[in-house]
Design a protein around this motif. Structure first.
Motif, PDB file in Angstrom:
ATOM      1  N   PRO A   1     -89.513 -26.281 -39.646  1.00 21.67           N
ATOM      2  CA  PRO A   1     -90.075 -25.663 -38.220  1.00 21.67           C
ATOM      3  C   PRO A   1     -91.550 -25.439 -37.645  1.00 21.67           C
ATOM      4  O   PRO A   1     -92.045 -26.492 -36.458  1.00 21.67           O
ATOM      5  N   HIS A   2     -92.511 -25.022 -38.924  1.00 20.55           N
ATOM      6  CA  HIS A   2     -94.197 -25.548 -39.169  1.00 20.55           C
ATOM      7  C   HIS A   2     -93.913 -26.263 -38.938  1.00 20.55           C
ATOM      8  O   HIS A   2     -95.562 -26.545 -38.121  1.00 20.55           O
ATOM      9  N   ALA A   3     -93.461 -27.319 -39.452  1.00 19.33           N
ATOM     10  CA  ALA A   3     -94.005 -29.160 -39.061  1.00 19.33           C
ATOM     11  C   ALA A   3     -93.772 -29.681 -37.763  1.00 19.33           C
ATOM     12  O   ALA A   3     -94.202 -30.222 -37.630  1.00 19.33           O
ATOM     13  N   GLU A   4     -92.633 -29.499 -37.327  1.00 23.35           N
ATOM     14  CA  GLU A   4     -92.098 -30.024 -35.862  1.00 23.35           C
ATOM     15  C   GLU A   4     -91.270 -29.132 -35.145  1.00 23.35           C
ATOM     16  O   GLU A   4     -90.745 -28.605 -35.180  1.00 23.35           O
ATOM     17  N   LEU A   5     -92.527 -28.718 -34.332  1.00 29.24           N
ATOM     18  CA  LEU A   5     -92.168 -27.902 -33.173  1.00 29.24           C
ATOM     19  C   LEU A   5     -91.232 -28.299 -32.020  1.00 29.24           C
ATOM     20  O   LEU A   5     -90.722 -26.991 -31.083  1.00 29.24           O
ATOM     21  N   ASP A   6     -91.840 -29.001 -32.056  1.00 32.41           N
ATOM     22  CA  ASP A   6     -90.292 -30.002 -31.199  1.00 32.41           C
ATOM     23  C   ASP A   6     -89.416 -30.295 -31.198  1.00 32.41           C
ATOM     24  O   ASP A   6     -88.283 -30.399 -30.565  1.00 32.41           O
ATOM     25  N   SER A   7     -88.546 -29.794 -32.285  1.00 28.55           N
ATOM     26  CA  SER A   7     -87.194 -30.232 -32.844  1.00 28.55           C
ATOM     27  C   SER A   7     -86.777 -29.004 -31.945  1.00 28.55           C
ATOM     28  O   SER A   7     -87.161 -27.523 -32.191  1.00 28.55           O
ATOM     29  N   LEU A   8     -85.392 -28.883 -33.072  1.00 26.95           N
ATOM     30  CA  LEU A   8     -84.656 -27.528 -31.921  1.00 26.95           C
ATOM     31  C   LEU A   8     -84.983 -26.186 -32.259  1.00 26.95           C
ATOM     32  O   LEU A   8     -85.215 -25.412 -32.343  1.00 26.95           O
ATOM     33  N   PRO A   9     -84.889 -26.266 -34.987  1.00 21.70           N
ATOM     34  CA  PRO A   9     -85.419 -24.752 -35.241  1.00 21.70           C
ATOM     35  C   PRO A   9     -87.024 -25.240 -34.781  1.00 21.70           C
ATOM     36  O   PRO A   9     -87.583 -24.023 -34.579  1.00 21.70           O
ATOM     37  N   GLY A  10     -87.972 -25.906 -34.626  1.00 25.37           N
ATOM     38  CA  GLY A  10     -89.228 -25.269 -34.408  1.00 25.37           C
ATOM     39  C   GLY A  10     -89.325 -24.881 -32.613  1.00 25.37           C
ATOM     40  O   GLY A  10     -89.782 -23.776 -32.098  1.00 25.37           O
ATOM     41  N   VAL A  11     -88.368 -25.168 -31.295  1.00 24.88           N
ATOM     42  CA  VAL A  11     -88.180 -24.601 -30.233  1.00 24.88           C
ATOM     43  C   VAL A  11     -87.959 -22.865 -30.781  1.00 24.88           C
ATOM     44  O   VAL A  11     -88.353 -21.938 -29.533  1.00 24.88           O
ATOM     45  N   LEU A  12     -86.595 -22.788 -31.899  1.00 21.46           N
ATOM     46  CA  LEU A  12     -85.971 -21.579 -31.554  1.00 21.46           C
ATOM     47  C   LEU A  12     -86.986 -20.966 -32.436  1.00 21.46           C
ATOM     48  O   LEU A  12     -87.014 -19.686 -32.210  1.00 21.46           O
ATOM     49  N   TRP A  13     -87.686 -21.002 -33.085  1.00 23.41           N
ATOM     50  CA  TRP A  13     -88.679 -20.564 -33.614  1.00 23.41           C
ATOM     51  C   TRP A  13     -89.751 -20.368 -32.893  1.00 23.41           C
ATOM     52  O   TRP A  13     -90.386 -18.778 -32.819  1.00 23.41           O
ATOM     53  N   HIS A  14     -90.205 -20.632 -32.123  1.00 15.61           N
ATOM     54  CA  HIS A  14     -91.170 -20.287 -31.151  1.00 15.61           C
ATOM     55  C   HIS A  14     -90.502 -19.452 -30.047  1.00 15.61           C
ATOM     56  O   HIS A  14     -91.173 -18.323 -30.229  1.00 15.61           O
ATOM     57  N   LEU A  15     -89.442 -19.401 -29.524  1.00 14.77           N
ATOM     58  CA  LEU A  15     -88.985 -18.978 -28.393  1.00 14.77           C
ATOM     59  C   LEU A  15     -88.623 -17.649 -29.430  1.00 14.77           C
ATOM     60  O   LEU A  15     -89.187 -16.069 -28.879  1.00 14.77           O
ATOM     61  N   GLY A  16     -87.779 -17.596 -30.730  1.00 16.96           N
ATOM     62  CA  GLY A  16     -87.653 -16.720 -32.067  1.00 16.96           C
ATOM     63  C   GLY A  16     -88.865 -15.471 -32.036  1.00 16.96           C
ATOM     64  O   GLY A  16     -89.246 -14.022 -31.749  1.00 16.96           O
ATOM     65  N   ASP A  17     -89.861 -15.483 -31.889  1.00 23.89           N
ATOM     66  CA  ASP A  17     -91.223 -15.539 -32.187  1.00 23.89           C
ATOM     67  C   ASP A  17     -91.850 -14.119 -30.972  1.00 23.89           C
ATOM     68  O   ASP A  17     -92.013 -13.459 -31.338  1.00 23.89           O
ATOM     69  N   ALA A  18     -92.026 -14.914 -29.869  1.00 25.80           N
ATOM     70  CA  ALA A  18     -91.524 -14.006 -28.802  1.00 25.80           C
ATOM     71  C   ALA A  18     -91.432 -13.551 -28.426  1.00 25.80           C
ATOM     72  O   ALA A  18     -91.273 -11.913 -27.799  1.00 25.80           O
ATOM     73  N   TRP A  19     -89.627 -13.382 -28.947  1.00 26.74           N
ATOM     74  CA  TRP A  19     -88.667 -12.571 -27.752  1.00 26.74           C
ATOM     75  C   TRP A  19     -88.987 -11.272 -29.518  1.00 26.74           C
ATOM     76  O   TRP A  19     -88.631  -9.741 -28.167  1.00 26.74           O
ATOM     77  N   ALA A  20     -89.294 -11.361 -30.304  1.00 26.36           N
ATOM     78  CA  ALA A  20     -89.609 -10.192 -31.432  1.00 26.36           C
ATOM     79  C   ALA A  20     -90.939  -9.591 -30.661  1.00 26.36           C
ATOM     80  O   ALA A  20     -90.618  -8.091 -30.853  1.00 26.36           O
ATOM     81  N   ARG A  21     -91.877  -9.456 -29.898  1.00 26.90           N
ATOM     82  CA  ARG A  21     -92.723  -9.254 -29.379  1.00 26.90           C
ATOM     83  C   ARG A  21     -92.965  -8.893 -27.508  1.00 26.90           C
ATOM     84  O   ARG A  21     -93.958  -8.019 -27.245  1.00 26.90           O
ATOM     85  N   ARG A  22     -91.533  -9.358 -27.195  1.00 21.70           N
ATOM     86  CA  ARG A  22     -91.294  -9.239 -25.771  1.00 21.70           C
ATOM     87  C   ARG A  22     -91.817  -7.707 -25.457  1.00 21.70           C
ATOM     88  O   ARG A  22     -91.709  -7.091 -24.168  1.00 21.70           O
ATOM     89  N   HIS A  23     -91.303  -6.645 -26.104  1.00 27.20           N
ATOM     90  CA  HIS A  23     -91.619  -5.191 -26.091  1.00 27.20           C
ATOM     91  C   HIS A  23     -93.059  -4.909 -25.609  1.00 27.20           C
ATOM     92  O   HIS A  23     -93.056  -3.900 -25.255  1.00 27.20           O
ATOM     93  N   GLN A  24     -93.704  -5.879 -25.973  1.00 27.51           N
ATOM     94  CA  GLN A  24     -95.937  -5.174 -25.945  1.00 27.51           C
ATOM     95  C   GLN A  24     -95.826  -5.680 -24.776  1.00 27.51           C
ATOM     96  O   GLN A  24     -95.453  -6.560 -23.841  1.00 27.51           O
ATOM     97  N   PRO A  25     -96.611  -4.605 -24.432  1.00 27.85           N
ATOM     98  CA  PRO A  25     -96.965  -4.656 -22.907  1.00 27.85           C
ATOM     99  C   PRO A  25     -98.036  -5.770 -22.627  1.00 27.85           C
ATOM    100  O   PRO A  25     -98.233  -5.884 -21.309  1.00 27.85           O
TER     101      PRO A  25
END
Length: 295
Positions: free
Chosen positions: A165-189
């Motif tokens: 996912p780090h090499a191909e961010l527009d792949s399915l693993p890359g898309v879900l890596w990007h969103l998963g990282d943001a999801w883990a931070r979603r409680h930050q104001p």
């Protein structure tokens, strides 16, 4: 502020250009995957910040893509330094590759991955890859050995591919890596997740919600109207992300904006394969939020 950043590089992007970037209090970083509502969110932020549907400059000038290699970094930094309005900056870098600053707001737009993949496939045919290589100092791309596959076939291949996912961010693993990282931070104001389908269904409500979170005045009807897909497509000459002339057709950039097109292209077996792969790549609560509009 954190300096331990993941570096993401491709032929035309390098997230290292964020390293040491001088933020201002109130800056807005728009972090999305490709074809997931980037330009839409840039326009929404432009309207909320500038308070007029008649933007004073093309959207790419008002909201530069900081880590795009087409433009020298010093020119991008100088343009941002000269801006006197509240800045809103585009990136396709996940948040773990962007400096974290409590004074800055980070807006992440999520789109159903299948719909984003369909849009990305069509966008690929609209790119002048020779021009893009020329601007980034890359060798001219070779002529393709085979014609592009139909979109449905390409979508099945995209589901089954398993790159880093780090090499191909527009792949399915890359898309879900990007969103998963943001999801883990979603409680930050200062981290704000926005669902593409919520923008489609309730643009006015979503713009009001985002304005409140960013500490901005709510939009009037004229600003909401200016952010609709139809109005944006009608102004593609000023809103399409094409300052360097890499699009063959600016109007084609705003192709349809619909949801559900990816699932409609797949049979039951392929849809099941997609969901199985997604379940292995992202937490259930993120997927429930991401897929909640499925019939």
């Amino acid at each position: 502020m954190s300096d331990a950043l993941t570096r993401y590089r491709s032929a035309d992007e390098d997230s290292a250009r964020w390293q040491g970037f001088p933020f201002r209090p109130g800056d807005i970083v728009i972090s999305t995957r490709s074809k997931s509502g980037t330009t839409w969110m840039q326009m929404i932020c432009a309207l909320l910040v500038l308070r007029t549907p008649e933007l004073p400059a093309p959207l790419t000038e008002l909201s530069p893509w900081l880590d795009w290699l087409v433009e020298p970094p010093e020119r991008v930094y100088a343009r941002l330094a000269a801006q006197r309005h509240r800045r809103f900056i585009k990136t396709h870098t996940p948040l773990d590759g962007v400096p974290s600053d409590s004074r800055v707001h980070y807006v992440v737009v999520a789109r159903h991955p299948l719909d984003a993949a369909v849009s990305l496939h069509h966008q690929g045919a609209n790119l002048d890859r020779v021009r893009l290589a020329e601007l980034t100092g890359q060798p001219a791309p070779p002529e393709p050995a085979h014609p592009r596959p139909p979109v449905g076939q390409a979508l099945v291949r995209w589901i089954d591919a398993d790159p880093d996912p780090h090499a191909e961010l527009d792949s399915l693993p890359g898309v879900l890596w990007h969103l998963g990282d943001a999801w883990a931070r979603r409680h930050q104001p200062n981290v704000h997740l926005v669902h593409y389908d919520d923008l489609r269904v309730d643009l006015s409500g979503q713009m009001r919600r985002l304005a409140e979170r960013l500490g901005l005045e709510p939009p009037g009807p004229d600003l909401v109207e200016a952010a609709t897909f139809e109005r944006m497509r009608a102004r593609a000459d000023r809103l399409a992300p094409d300052a360097a002339g890499v699009l063959k057709d600016r109007n084609a950039f705003f192709r349809s904006g619909r949801s559900g097109q990816g699932r409609a292209l797949l049979d039951a077996a392929a849809r099941a394969r997609y969901h199985s792969r997604a379940a292995a790549l992202a937490p259930p609560d993120l997927l429930a939020w991401l897929h909640r509009t499925e019939a």
